[in-house]
Design a protein around this motif. Structure first.
Motif, mmCIF file in Angstrom:
data_model
loop_
_atom_site.group_PDB
_atom_site.id
_atom_site.type_symbol
_atom_site.label_atom_id
_atom_site.label_comp_id
_atom_site.label_asym_id
_atom_site.label_seq_id
_atom_site.Cartn_x
_atom_site.Cartn_y
_atom_site.Cartn_z
ATOM 1 N N LYS A 28 9.243 36.897 21.399
ATOM 2 C CA LYS A 28 8.237 36.383 20.475
ATOM 3 C C LYS A 28 8.360 37.143 19.147
ATOM 4 O O LYS A 28 7.854 38.252 19.003
ATOM 5 C CB LYS A 28 6.824 36.593 21.032
ATOM 6 N N PRO A 29 9.040 36.571 18.153
ATOM 7 C CA PRO A 29 9.230 37.295 16.891
ATOM 8 C C PRO A 29 7.939 37.521 16.108
ATOM 9 O O PRO A 29 7.856 38.471 15.339
ATOM 10 C CB PRO A 29 10.197 36.411 16.105
ATOM 11 N N ILE A 30 6.920 36.704 16.318
ATOM 12 C CA ILE A 30 5.668 36.904 15.590
ATOM 13 C C ILE A 30 5.033 38.246 15.967
ATOM 14 O O ILE A 30 4.387 38.895 15.137
ATOM 15 C CB ILE A 30 4.693 35.725 15.817
ATOM 16 N N GLY A 31 5.241 38.669 17.202
ATOM 17 C CA GLY A 31 4.722 39.977 17.621
ATOM 18 C C GLY A 31 5.375 41.117 16.869
ATOM 19 O O GLY A 31 4.724 42.119 16.565
ATOM 20 N N LEU A 32 6.657 40.963 16.545
ATOM 21 C CA LEU A 32 7.337 41.993 15.768
ATOM 22 C C LEU A 32 6.825 42.031 14.338
ATOM 23 O O LEU A 32 6.732 43.105 13.737
ATOM 24 C CB LEU A 32 8.844 41.765 15.789
ATOM 25 N N TYR A 33 6.501 40.869 13.773
ATOM 26 C CA TYR A 33 5.951 40.856 12.420
ATOM 27 C C TYR A 33 4.574 41.510 12.375
ATOM 28 O O TYR A 33 4.252 42.245 11.446
ATOM 29 C CB TYR A 33 5.881 39.423 11.885
ATOM 30 N N ILE A 34 3.762 41.244 13.383
ATOM 31 C CA ILE A 34 2.433 41.860 13.462
ATOM 32 C C ILE A 34 2.566 43.370 13.625
ATOM 33 O O ILE A 34 1.881 44.142 12.949
ATOM 34 C CB ILE A 34 1.624 41.237 14.614
ATOM 35 N N ALA A 35 3.456 43.800 14.519
ATOM 36 C CA ALA A 35 3.660 45.237 14.728
ATOM 37 C C ALA A 35 4.208 45.900 13.468
ATOM 38 O O ALA A 35 3.817 47.026 13.131
ATOM 39 C CB ALA A 35 4.621 45.457 15.899
#
Length: 77
Positions: A28-35
């Motif tokens: 899930k790349p969106i989780g990396l953006y949030i982190a």
């Protein structure tokens, strides 16, 4: 002695790092953006001490998130 706010910030950094690791495993790349956003903010707040390491981690998270997004959006050949 270290203040309680330092422990709070370090705890948040570790929690967000675990979130980023699970985002990679779940693809899930969106989780990396949030982190990455959290690590940028926390890295700026802790700049005199470990802020540069945290900002470096945020840059790595952005790079991995972009690579994951590009791989996901490319059609299979």
């Amino acid at each position: 002695m270290t203040s309680w706010i330092t422990w709070l910030v370090v705890g948040l950094m570790v929690a967000v790092l675990l979130y980023a690791i699970f985002s990679v495993f779940l693809k899930k790349p969106i989780g990396l953006y949030i982190a990455s956003a959290f690590h940028i903010v926390l890295g700026i707040l802790s700049l005199p001490s470990i802020g540069l390491y945290v900002l470096g981690l945020a840059i790595l998270e952005l790079i991995v998130g972009i690579v994951m997004t590009l791989k996901r959006s490319m059609p299979n050949r």
